[in-house]
Scaffold this motif. Sequence first.
Motif, PDB file in Angstrom:
ATOM      1  N   SER A  59      34.036  40.170  38.489  1.00  0.00           N
ATOM      2  CA  SER A  59      33.845  40.998  37.306  1.00  0.00           C
ATOM      3  C   SER A  59      35.054  41.845  36.994  1.00  0.00           C
ATOM      4  O   SER A  59      35.194  42.370  35.899  1.00  0.00           O
ATOM      5  N   THR A  60      35.966  42.000  37.950  1.00  0.00           N
ATOM      6  CA  THR A  60      37.168  42.804  37.737  1.00  0.00           C
ATOM      7  C   THR A  60      38.399  41.998  38.107  1.00  0.00           C
ATOM      8  O   THR A  60      39.332  42.497  38.683  1.00  0.00           O
ATOM      9  N   ALA A  61      38.375  40.698  37.750  1.00  0.00           N
ATOM     10  CA  ALA A  61      39.526  39.859  38.053  1.00  0.00           C
ATOM     11  C   ALA A  61      40.759  40.347  37.331  1.00  0.00           C
ATOM     12  O   ALA A  61      41.870  40.043  37.698  1.00  0.00           O
TER      13      ALA A  61
ATOM     14  N   GLU B  79      38.733  37.907  27.535  1.00  0.00           N
ATOM     15  CA  GLU B  79      38.631  37.604  28.963  1.00  0.00           C
ATOM     16  C   GLU B  79      38.095  36.198  29.181  1.00  0.00           C
ATOM     17  O   GLU B  79      38.524  35.487  30.100  1.00  0.00           O
ATOM     18  N   ALA B  80      37.137  35.770  28.335  1.00  0.00           N
ATOM     19  CA  ALA B  80      36.574  34.427  28.457  1.00  0.00           C
ATOM     20  C   ALA B  80      37.620  33.353  28.144  1.00  0.00           C
ATOM     21  O   ALA B  80      37.726  32.336  28.841  1.00  0.00           O
TER      22      ALA B  80
ATOM     23  N   CYS C  85      37.163  25.264  39.884  1.00  0.00           N
ATOM     24  CA  CYS C  85      35.875  25.858  40.281  1.00  0.00           C
ATOM     25  C   CYS C  85      35.870  27.361  40.038  1.00  0.00           C
ATOM     26  O   CYS C  85      34.919  27.926  39.481  1.00  0.00           O
ATOM     27  N   VAL C  86      36.941  28.021  40.466  1.00  0.00           N
ATOM     28  CA  VAL C  86      37.015  29.475  40.304  1.00  0.00           C
ATOM     29  C   VAL C  86      37.079  29.857  38.826  1.00  0.00           C
ATOM     30  O   VAL C  86      36.380  30.768  38.373  1.00  0.00           O
ATOM     31  N   SER C  87      37.909  29.147  38.048  1.00  0.00           N
ATOM     32  CA  SER C  87      38.069  29.500  36.636  1.00  0.00           C
ATOM     33  C   SER C  87      36.808  29.198  35.828  1.00  0.00           C
ATOM     34  O   SER C  87      36.475  29.944  34.897  1.00  0.00           O
TER      35      SER C  87
ATOM     36  N   ARG D 262      31.872  35.406  32.252  1.00  0.00           N
ATOM     37  CA  ARG D 262      32.346  36.232  31.139  1.00  0.00           C
ATOM     38  C   ARG D 262      31.622  35.901  29.843  1.00  0.00           C
ATOM     39  O   ARG D 262      31.342  36.792  29.033  1.00  0.00           O
ATOM     40  N   VAL D 263      31.323  34.611  29.620  1.00  0.00           N
ATOM     41  CA  VAL D 263      30.574  34.241  28.419  1.00  0.00           C
ATOM     42  C   VAL D 263      29.157  34.804  28.482  1.00  0.00           C
ATOM     43  O   VAL D 263      28.616  35.300  27.492  1.00  0.00           O
ATOM     44  N   SER D 264      28.546  34.762  29.660  1.00  0.00           N
ATOM     45  CA  SER D 264      27.185  35.298  29.815  1.00  0.00           C
ATOM     46  C   SER D 264      27.135  36.811  29.633  1.00  0.00           C
ATOM     47  O   SER D 264      26.083  37.378  29.391  1.00  0.00           O
TER      48      SER D 264
END
Length: 333
Positions: A20-22, A208-209, A320-322, A329-331
């Motif tokens: 959440s804070t990448a 961010e998305a 996988c990470v991205s 972020r979309v959610s």
Amino acid sequence: MRAFQNLILAIWLLCCPNMSTAHALDPGFLDLRQLSPNTWQVLWRIPDVNGQPMRIDAILPEPCTPRQGTQPVFDTVAWVSTWIADCEAEIAGQTVSIKGLERQNNDVLLRVQPLDTAITTLRFTPDTPTLTLPENPTTISVFLSYFQLGFEHILEGWDHLLFVVALFVLVRDPWRLVGAITAFTVAHSITLALATLGVLRVPAAPVEAVIALSIVFLALEIIKHKEGQLRLSEQFPWIVCFCFGLLHGLGFAGALSEIGLPSQDIPTALLAFNLGVEAGQLAFISVLSVAIYLWRRVLRFSPTGFHAIIRPVTGYAIGCVSVYWLVERVSGF
């Protein structure tokens, strides 16, 4: 396969704990604005730690009353406390400290805005939680503070680092890679300046998305790579980096807006921040290059077929990470 599993696990552990804070930029911020010869308006922003304010507190110079603020209020990003301090004497040459900072890993940015002299920007660190307010402020202090801020930001932003890792895997020629990174910096400098100055306004969540989506794109480029067939990102890396850099610059602007810019030194602060980001990227690339050199030359670890499968495995790990970031972020829209 154990090595490949460890690689995926390492990337996941590095990136996922801070999903959440990448894009984390979490220094504290203390702003002192002089309203009259003996009156100062204080803005104190404390980083959020798991829903609670970080255990630090700003202590004003001794001539000021009160020296500490009231209970901070959460503004969805950080914990904020504001108050008016009456200072019986000139605060230039006096000390300001951040109580408890020596036990933290974060820095605190200090901005002092006197009525009759230039704005001063200083930085508290865990090693220097107490600073003396300069009597003759200079622009160089602003430059150094924002350069360090940019350098640290790129090294703390896991999504930006993962973007750079993907470029490192895709672009094998060192000079083409440096050119691509520079194009990325030029592009994000443009949108960073426009967004910070209020010319361009884009909601943070979609930005961010899309940043996560840009990393997904590079991961797919890695996975679909075939020997002898250059992908778009390999053939024209600087074009790809420039386009995505425009998006990443909006992300940088969202982080920089939390701290703000000194009104009398905006060009200096923006230039220093961008140069700091560029230096951070090149430093990260240098560390990766040294690690690969040691892997190949010193450890001499190169089993049959290793390099043929390490590339797609790296691509899947980054993907996988991205994708996780993208969905998260979309959610959150």
